[in-house]
Design an enzyme around this catalytic site. Structure first.
Site, PDB file in Angstrom:
ATOM      1  CD1 TRP A  73      -3.904  13.005   4.637  1.00  0.00           C
ATOM      2  CD2 TRP A  73      -5.195  13.122   2.825  1.00  0.00           C
ATOM      3  NE1 TRP A  73      -3.136  12.631   3.565  1.00  0.00           N
ATOM      4  CE2 TRP A  73      -3.907  12.693   2.430  1.00  0.00           C
ATOM      5  CE3 TRP A  73      -6.176  13.264   1.849  1.00  0.00           C
ATOM      6  CZ2 TRP A  73      -3.579  12.413   1.108  1.00  0.00           C
ATOM      7  CZ3 TRP A  73      -5.837  12.975   0.529  1.00  0.00           C
ATOM      8  CH2 TRP A  73      -4.556  12.556   0.168  1.00  0.00           C
ATOM      9  CG  ASP A  74      -3.034   9.165   6.689  1.00  0.00           C
ATOM     10  OD1 ASP A  74      -2.955  10.381   6.442  1.00  0.00           O
ATOM     11  OD2 ASP A  74      -2.048   8.419   6.737  1.00  0.00           O
ATOM     12  CD  GLU A 133       2.755  15.573   2.820  1.00  0.00           C
ATOM     13  OE1 GLU A 133       3.733  14.850   3.084  1.00  0.00           O
ATOM     14  OE2 GLU A 133       1.819  15.788   3.603  1.00  0.00           O
ATOM     15  CD  GLN A 186       0.761  11.700  -0.931  1.00  0.00           C
ATOM     16  OE1 GLN A 186       1.779  12.094  -0.371  1.00  0.00           O
ATOM     17  NE2 GLN A 186      -0.309  11.351  -0.283  1.00  0.00           N
TER      18      GLN A 186
END
Ligand code: G6P
Ligand code: MG
Length: 961
Positions: free
Chosen positions: A343-344, A467, A574
């Protein structure tokens, strides 16, 4: 300092591996890692083609239905960079002889990597070697190398051997799951190779993915060689030259790699015919066009300016541009993460391309459409309808062997559709059927993944962006983004229907209405007490991670703790919910965004390189400039300074893109919420000026930001509408608008009780009465803790002080009694009860055009103002019942500033309570305290009474003088 190039003038052997990554050249298709031409002294020679991979079945110890079947790994291809030099009979390498000088520069304007080495062999023969390398942006199959040797001190016999090195392999994996391949045998089978007319050729095919590769290198030399020797087994050509002292020879190598057909030899020859200079010129033109929009200028911080251009340049190199490939997490610089697309691309890189080079953004989205059929199959496997895009992939197949941090990240669908939405809004294009098809299929996926429970649409057993928290119910990010995804799909379908256009897919009868129901009933976990969105249903029920007892060498946590240990704690890799508040900024108030950012920040490790850029943006958004700066510093030079210690395995593309976002969305406060382009600039104090451009619907807008002002100029394009802070304007071609950023008193936000009038003692009396009735201890000292505090919280303070707890009903009853007593006492209030000087001040403010707002925590504020006869003095009275959290949270002050229409930086808050001062400061405003110095920490000025408050004081406070 040349901020449009990056390099070194002194050789540091310790940086070899790291530099190989940094000096990579690529064009979105072909990537040449920045390893040296010679083999000795290199760390890992790498050559990649975006999307060129091989696969093998994933070996699971224990497998279950639906697990990803195959891993896919980008292949390290035969190395066309390799050129070995012998001087006399000794091979040149940085490890032998004496390196007199050595420099290397990557020029972002020319796209050329230049290396200059002055070297003396152990026999005392001195040469100067100059190599130039280029991977063409305008001819994606081609790369060019020129290798020049000069005999410096004496006549010399030299030999240059040029390879298409078919002996290279992928790196093999070690313990770190993020690096290395797992192939059981060589994945690339060389079918043929040959040497003809100073050209090296090969053809190869992957074992399992059945992809073809053709490679060719054609050579020319600046002077005749005394001998040319082919070596078939090595696929190499040796050129021997005798050089007189001071003489140079250049070997040019024209390389072409193709995957779609066998045209490589033809292309390499054509490239050689056109020559280096012609390719260099085209390259420079391409880059000049790109930089005309993409260039960022920072006055006062060249290091950062250089790093930003470096990042932008690398992103340009990393992204596929032909609709058949995307952006690997490491670009084409190394084999980390196996060359997978995550998805970056959509969440981090795509926004930048939407505004700098929209054709790349489109190409990245086209890639997703290309793999839609595979996403449909994956949805089926997962017992879902529609399409589920893979978490990590090259070909479109799900490749994540670890589903908790793979397939469970269903949010990928919403991220992709969010990117589609952004692209359309940025370019102003209407949605083509392909994107509508993706929107429909993703909406179907969400509907089949979630279900209605107690009237709410729940999405269970998912992993959000963080995550360190996996397989949870109702991850707020996922649900919010799914909600947005549904709304987008609904809007697209309805717009097609309204225009009478044929939808790419036939909708079932109730499909659209079911999407609407789900979208409206989406469960977004919210904790009323804390006033924050819970990351998921379980997040607040977990113990916080024991940061105090976790030594520094146990970070990043993922390399030192079993996933289950991490999952059972409240800890983030994150930003998760905070990321949703960035992406979906328009859904949340400023106060909410700040509160959630502050709540999640202490639990956010930043173990993901995707973390700091978002933290920086949201710190900017939360009026915490210093923090924003600190996070930014950790992101902008992440690869240059190897902050994560693993840049040798490849760049961190998301972080690089994040650094652009941190400048544009962070410091310049750009937002593109639902197609409205707005700015809320906050220049870091270390910078004198920041200039950048954005392409907005085909128009190029230049933003020049200085500490005292910002100027928006429409460089090209007909017209663009934008919002600066809360002022809308529109610019025509060539037109500029400048706005001052110097804080100027525009509004004063008053607390009521204890600031404008002495009702504080009436509150005290009422509390005293109910406390006595209930045999609770209460005195003036305890009352200090009640100032500015809501009714409910005040009671809690009294109960806590008395060490008792009451049931809900009892509390309600006593709160009512307290309020009745207070309201009754208000009967006696008149204009006489205003503090001295208040009326005069209010009149003066009005006459000077300064707006007046009331930001009281009291639900009786309006009544009190009425009694005091000052109701009409206010431009707005913010309603405490309509904000999410009372003081010390900033909600009421920010609501008041919005209501009077004055930007928060131009507002001053006036408060007599500690909680109130805190609220003002959290709202990013200047605060005047009324009371005694020591009791109002954080105030910018403390006055003994409102009588001392003058227009002049207020002006000086807002200007921070
Ligand atoms: C003000 C006062 C507090 C009071 C609060 C709520 O901030 O300083 O003492 O508790 O308002 O007032 P209310 O009138 O709603 O009970
Ligand atoms: Mg007060």
């Amino acid at each position: 300092m040349d901020t449009m190039s990056f390099g070194y003038a002194e050789y540091d052997p310790a940086q070899i591996a790291h530099n190989e990554t940094l000096f990579t050249l690529a064009n979105g298709y072909l990537g040449l890692r920045g390893d040296f031409e010679e083999t000795q002294g290199t760390y890992h020679k790498g050559t990649y083609i975006n999307g060129f991979y091989d696969s093998e079945p994933i070996l699971y110890g224990e497998r279950a239905y639906g697990f990803a079947e195959n891993h896919e790994t980008i292949l390290n291809l035969p190395d066309p960079k390799r050129i070995e030099l012998e001087v006399g009979s000794l091979p040149f390498s940085m490890k032998s002889g004496v390196v007199n000088t050595s420099s290397r520069y990557l020029n972002y304007k020319t796209g050329i990597l230049t290396r200059i080495v002055d070297w003396t062999s152990s026999q005392g023969d001195r040469v100067k070697i100059t190599t130039e390398r280029m991977v063409s942006f305008t001819d994606k199959h081609c790369a060019l190398i020129s290798y020049t040797v000069e005999a410096v001190d004496t006549d010399l016999l030299i030999r240059l051997t040029s390879f298409l090195d078919i002996g290279v392999r992928n790196r093999s994996s070690k313990d770190d799951p993020r690096v290395g391949s797992k192939f059981t045998s060589n994945p690339l089978v060389i079918l043929n190779h040959s040497i003809e007319n100073e050209a090296l050729n090969f053809s190869a095919r992957t074992r399992n993915s059945a992809l073809n590769l053709y490679g060719s290198a054609v050579h020319t030399t600046s002077k005749g060689a005394s001998q040319i020797t082919p070596s078939e087994p090595d696929l190499a050509l040796s050129y021997t030259f005798s050089l007189a002292k001071g003489e140079c020879v250049t070997l040019n190598k024209y390389v072409a790699y193709t995957t779609e057909d066998d045209s490589a030899p033809f292309r390499a020859r054509k490239c050689a015919q056109e020559g280096f200079a012609s390719y260099a010129q085209e390259q420079e033109q391409f880059l000049s066009d790109f930089w005309s929009v993409a260039r960022i200028l920072i006055e006062g911080d060249e290091m950062t300016e250089q790093a930003l251009q470096f990042n932008i340049f690398h992103l340009l190199q990393a992204c596929g541009r032909d609709g058949t490939s995307s952006m690997a997490a490491k670009g084409l610089t190394g084999e980390g993460y196996e060359g997978h697309y995550f998805w970056d691309t959509e969440a981090y890189a795509l926004p930048m391309f939407c505004y700098l080079k929209a054709d790349i953004a489109k190409s990245l989205l086209d890639y997703r459409y290309r793999i839609l059929d595979k996403a449909r199959l994956r949805a089926k496997t997962m017992s879902l309808k529609g399409a589920l895009f893979p978490w990590r992939t090259i070909s479109g197949e799900e490749c994540s062997a670890y589903y908790p941090a793979g397939t469970a990240q269903y949010h990928i669908d919403a991220d992709i559709l969010y990117a589609v939405e952004k692209y359309l809004a940025a370019t102003g294009e209407t949605a083509p059927p392909a994107y509508v098809e993706m929107a429909i299929e993703s909406a179907r996926m969400w509907l089949s993944l979630g279900c209605f429970i107690d009237g709410e649409f729940c999405i269970n057993e998912v992993t959000g962006p963080d995550e360190y928290t996996a397989c949870v119910n109702n991850n707020a990010y996922t649900n919010l983004m799914a909600q947005n995804n549904l709304a987008f799909a609904i809007a697209l379908v309805e717009s097609y229907q309204q225009q009478g256009k044929i939808l790419p897919l036939v909708l079932e009868k109730d499909e659209l209405s079911s999407w609407k129901q789900a979208q409206e009933a989406m469960r977004i976990p919210f904790d009323k007490g804390l006033g924050i969105y819970e990351q998921d249903d379980s997040f607040l029920k977990k113990a916080p991670w024991p940061f105090d007892t976790t030594p520094q060498d146990k970070h990043p946590l993922l390399l030192h703790f079993h996933p289950l240990v991490i999952y059972r704690h409240r800890v983030l890799k994150q930003p998760d919910l905070v990321l949703a508040q960035f992406f979906l900024s328009g859904l949340f108030t400023k106060a909410e965004r700040r509160r959630n950012f502050s709540f999640y920040e202490p639990y956010t490790t930043g173990d993901s390189s995707l973390s700091y850029c978002i933290q920086s943006i949201m710190a900017s958004d939360s009026f915490q400039s210093l923090k924003a700066w600190t996070y930014f510093k950790k992101t902008v030079r992440l690869d240059i300074d190897d902050i994560q210690g693993n840049s040798a395995d490849g760049i961190h593309t998301a972080s690089m893109a994040g650094s652009w976002m941190a400048v544009v969305y962070g410091f310049a406060g750009f937002r593109d919420w639902k197609g409205t382009f707005s700015f809320d600039p906050k220049l870091p104090t270390a910078w004198k000026a920041l200039t950048f451009c954005l392409t907005l619907r085909n128009a190029v807008l230049k933003v020049e930001l200085r500490p005292s002002e910002v100027t928006y100029t429409l460089m090209t394009g007909k017209e663009v509408a934008l919002v600066h802070r809360n002022v809308s304007c529109s610019l025509k071609e060539g037109e500029s608008r400048t706005f001052s950023l110097v804080p100027k008193l525009g509004g004063v936000l008053f607390d009521l009780d204890g600031v404008l009038c002495d009702t504080a003692h009436l509150h005290y009396k009422a509390w005293k009465q109910v406390s006595d009735e209930n045999l609770l201890h209460f005195d003036r000292e305890v009352n200090k803790g009640l100032l500015g505090v809501s009714r409910e919280a005040s009671l809690q303070v009294i109960l806590d002080h008395n060490n008792v707890d009451w049931p809900h009903e009892k509390r309600t009853e006593v709160l009512k009694r307290k309020n009745d007593a207070y309201v009754a006492s208000l009967d006696s209030i008149t204009g006489e009860d205003l503090f001295p000087g208040v009326l005069g001040l209010l009149s003066e403010l009005k006459s000077q055009g300064v707006k007046i707002g009331l930001a009281s925590a009291s639900k009786n504020a309006r009544t009190v103002c009425e009694k005091l006869g000052i109701l009409d003095r206010f431009d707005a009275i913010a309603d405490i019942t309509r904000v999410q959290k009372p003081k010390p949270e900033p909600d009421i002050f920010l609501a008041a500033s919005e209501q009077i229409g004055v930007w928060y930086t131009d507002c001053v808050g006036v408060e007599d309570a500690k909680a109130g001062i805190e609220a003002i400061k959290r709202a990013g405003m200047q605060a005047v305290g009324i009371g005694s110095e020591g009791e109002l920490p954080g105030s910018d000025v403390v006055l003994k009474s409102t009588e001392e408050l003058t227009l002049d004081v207020l002006k000086r406070v807002v200007q921070k003088i």
